[in-house]
Design a protein around this motif. Sequence first.
Motif, PDB file in Angstrom:
ATOM      1  N   LEU A  69      -0.244  10.032   5.104  1.00 46.95           N
ATOM      2  CA  LEU A  69      -1.607  10.632   5.342  1.00 46.95           C
ATOM      3  C   LEU A  69      -1.565  12.112   5.396  1.00 46.95           C
ATOM      4  N   GLY A  70      -0.566  12.757   6.076  1.00 45.31           N
ATOM      5  CA  GLY A  70      -0.382  13.984   6.353  1.00 45.31           C
ATOM      6  C   GLY A  70       0.116  14.596   4.965  1.00 45.31           C
ATOM      7  N   GLY A  71       0.483  14.352   4.222  1.00 39.27           N
ATOM      8  CA  GLY A  71       1.142  14.808   2.740  1.00 39.27           C
ATOM      9  C   GLY A  71       2.593  15.270   3.034  1.00 39.27           C
ATOM     10  N   ASP A  72       3.294  14.673   4.005  1.00 41.17           N
ATOM     11  CA  ASP A  72       4.638  15.186   4.310  1.00 41.17           C
ATOM     12  C   ASP A  72       5.699  14.018   3.857  1.00 41.17           C
ATOM     13  N   PRO A  73       6.015  14.403   2.425  1.00 38.39           N
ATOM     14  CA  PRO A  73       7.037  13.276   1.812  1.00 38.39           C
ATOM     15  C   PRO A  73       8.528  13.120   2.700  1.00 38.39           C
ATOM     16  N   PRO A  74       8.821  14.540   3.049  1.00 34.20           N
ATOM     17  CA  PRO A  74      10.282  14.395   3.792  1.00 34.20           C
ATOM     18  C   PRO A  74       9.987  13.568   5.099  1.00 34.20           C
ATOM     19  N   ARG A  75       9.227  13.865   5.704  1.00 33.44           N
ATOM     20  CA  ARG A  75       8.710  13.162   7.090  1.00 33.44           C
ATOM     21  C   ARG A  75       8.721  11.594   6.901  1.00 33.44           C
ATOM     22  N   ALA A  76       8.010  11.361   5.642  1.00 34.09           N
ATOM     23  CA  ALA A  76       7.779   9.899   5.367  1.00 34.09           C
ATOM     24  C   ALA A  76       9.128   9.302   4.933  1.00 34.09           C
ATOM     25  N   ALA A  77       9.760   9.922   4.400  1.00 32.99           N
ATOM     26  CA  ALA A  77      11.060   9.278   3.756  1.00 32.99           C
ATOM     27  C   ALA A  77      11.865   9.134   4.945  1.00 32.99           C
ATOM     28  N   ALA A  78      11.977  10.056   5.773  1.00 35.58           N
ATOM     29  CA  ALA A  78      12.943   9.984   6.955  1.00 35.58           C
ATOM     30  C   ALA A  78      12.348   8.833   8.084  1.00 35.58           C
ATOM     31  N   ALA A 101       0.860  -1.255   0.008  1.00 31.95           N
ATOM     32  CA  ALA A 101       0.078  -0.111  -0.090  1.00 31.95           C
ATOM     33  C   ALA A 101       0.858   1.262  -0.090  1.00 31.95           C
ATOM     34  N   ILE A 102       1.968   1.089   1.064  1.00 28.62           N
ATOM     35  CA  ILE A 102       2.697   2.420   0.826  1.00 28.62           C
ATOM     36  C   ILE A 102       3.563   2.415  -0.699  1.00 28.62           C
ATOM     37  N   ALA A 103       3.862   1.476  -1.157  1.00 24.73           N
ATOM     38  CA  ALA A 103       4.599   1.598  -2.364  1.00 24.73           C
ATOM     39  C   ALA A 103       3.626   1.970  -3.640  1.00 24.73           C
ATOM     40  N   ASP A 104       2.431   1.509  -3.488  1.00 23.72           N
ATOM     41  CA  ASP A 104       1.336   1.983  -4.388  1.00 23.72           C
ATOM     42  C   ASP A 104       0.831   3.560  -4.135  1.00 23.72           C
ATOM     43  N   ALA A 105       1.039   4.063  -2.817  1.00 25.98           N
ATOM     44  CA  ALA A 105       0.697   5.321  -2.843  1.00 25.98           C
ATOM     45  C   ALA A 105       1.722   6.327  -3.486  1.00 25.98           C
ATOM     46  N   ALA A 106       2.930   5.758  -3.693  1.00 23.92           N
ATOM     47  CA  ALA A 106       3.995   6.766  -4.463  1.00 23.92           C
ATOM     48  C   ALA A 106       3.482   6.615  -6.002  1.00 23.92           C
ATOM     49  N   HIS A 107       2.435   6.223  -6.554  1.00 25.83           N
ATOM     50  CA  HIS A 107       1.898   6.201  -7.766  1.00 25.83           C
ATOM     51  C   HIS A 107       2.965   6.048  -8.699  1.00 25.83           C
ATOM     52  N   ASN A 108       3.953   4.913  -8.583  1.00 21.99           N
ATOM     53  CA  ASN A 108       5.008   4.930  -9.386  1.00 21.99           C
ATOM     54  C   ASN A 108       4.965   3.362  -9.566  1.00 21.99           C
ATOM     55  N   HIS A 135      12.948   3.061   9.897  1.00 18.62           N
ATOM     56  CA  HIS A 135      12.275   1.705   9.886  1.00 18.62           C
ATOM     57  C   HIS A 135      13.206   0.717   9.266  1.00 18.62           C
ATOM     58  N   MET A 136      13.552   0.920   8.112  1.00 13.66           N
ATOM     59  CA  MET A 136      14.505   0.149   7.292  1.00 13.66           C
ATOM     60  C   MET A 136      15.793  -0.154   8.134  1.00 13.66           C
ATOM     61  N   TYR A 137      16.307   0.758   8.515  1.00 13.31           N
ATOM     62  CA  TYR A 137      17.583   0.803   9.372  1.00 13.31           C
ATOM     63  C   TYR A 137      17.250  -0.213  10.773  1.00 13.31           C
ATOM     64  N   PHE A 138      16.176   0.073  11.384  1.00 13.24           N
ATOM     65  CA  PHE A 138      15.909  -0.653  12.595  1.00 13.24           C
ATOM     66  C   PHE A 138      15.796  -2.403  12.236  1.00 13.24           C
ATOM     67  N   ARG A 175       3.391   3.337  12.287  1.00 13.38           N
ATOM     68  CA  ARG A 175       2.413   4.501  12.443  1.00 13.38           C
ATOM     69  C   ARG A 175       3.015   5.887  12.037  1.00 13.38           C
ATOM     70  N   GLU A 176       4.464   6.230  12.346  1.00 12.45           N
ATOM     71  CA  GLU A 176       5.048   7.239  11.848  1.00 12.45           C
ATOM     72  C   GLU A 176       4.803   7.337  10.447  1.00 12.45           C
ATOM     73  N   VAL A 177       5.127   6.238   9.782  1.00 12.52           N
ATOM     74  CA  VAL A 177       5.170   6.478   8.181  1.00 12.52           C
ATOM     75  C   VAL A 177       3.972   6.789   7.750  1.00 12.52           C
ATOM     76  N   MET A 178       3.070   5.914   8.328  1.00  7.07           N
ATOM     77  CA  MET A 178       1.396   6.068   7.839  1.00  7.07           C
ATOM     78  C   MET A 178       1.118   7.428   8.027  1.00  7.07           C
ATOM     79  N   GLU A 179       1.299   8.255   9.445  1.00  6.22           N
ATOM     80  CA  GLU A 179       0.935   9.345   9.723  1.00  6.22           C
ATOM     81  C   GLU A 179       1.192  10.541   8.536  1.00  6.22           C
ATOM     82  N   ALA A 180       2.603  10.241   8.441  1.00  2.00           N
ATOM     83  CA  ALA A 180       3.439  11.222   7.461  1.00  2.00           C
ATOM     84  C   ALA A 180       2.856  11.218   6.048  1.00  2.00           C
TER      85      ALA A 180
END
Length: 114
Positions: A72-81, A18-25, A86-89, A65-70
């Motif tokens: 849904l909030g339309g904040d790409p830099p926050r979502a990327a961070a 769903a996250i990947a699809d949300a990128a519309h790529n 998450h990937m590092y963890f 939750r942080e990724v989803m909120e970013a």
Amino acid sequence: MDSKCQRYSKSGGRRHRAIADAAHNPIFSYLLMSLLKLLYEHVQLSIAGLTPDTQTARQLRAQHREVMEAILGGDPPRAAAAAGQHMYFVRVRLNDLELRQGRRDLRPPQPPRN
């Protein structure tokens, strides 16, 4: 693996899709899903024995939750961070599991650069 872990793994796959699809790529979506298929075994190891009340499970839920909120909030830099953290963890956790299983040839992961 018990059915609860299998359900959690499948829901994680749907969440990542769903996250990947949300990128519309479609290329990004295809690449991510291909990568997730390759990592399926590692995901199984990662969640094996992971109960909802563990610190790791709480951290994963907070990261998702942080990724989803970013997003849904339309904040790409926050979502990327948040996605990078998450990937590092997850990478650190998988590395720890492999080291405990005797694979000492792995290099420690480096944190994401912001």
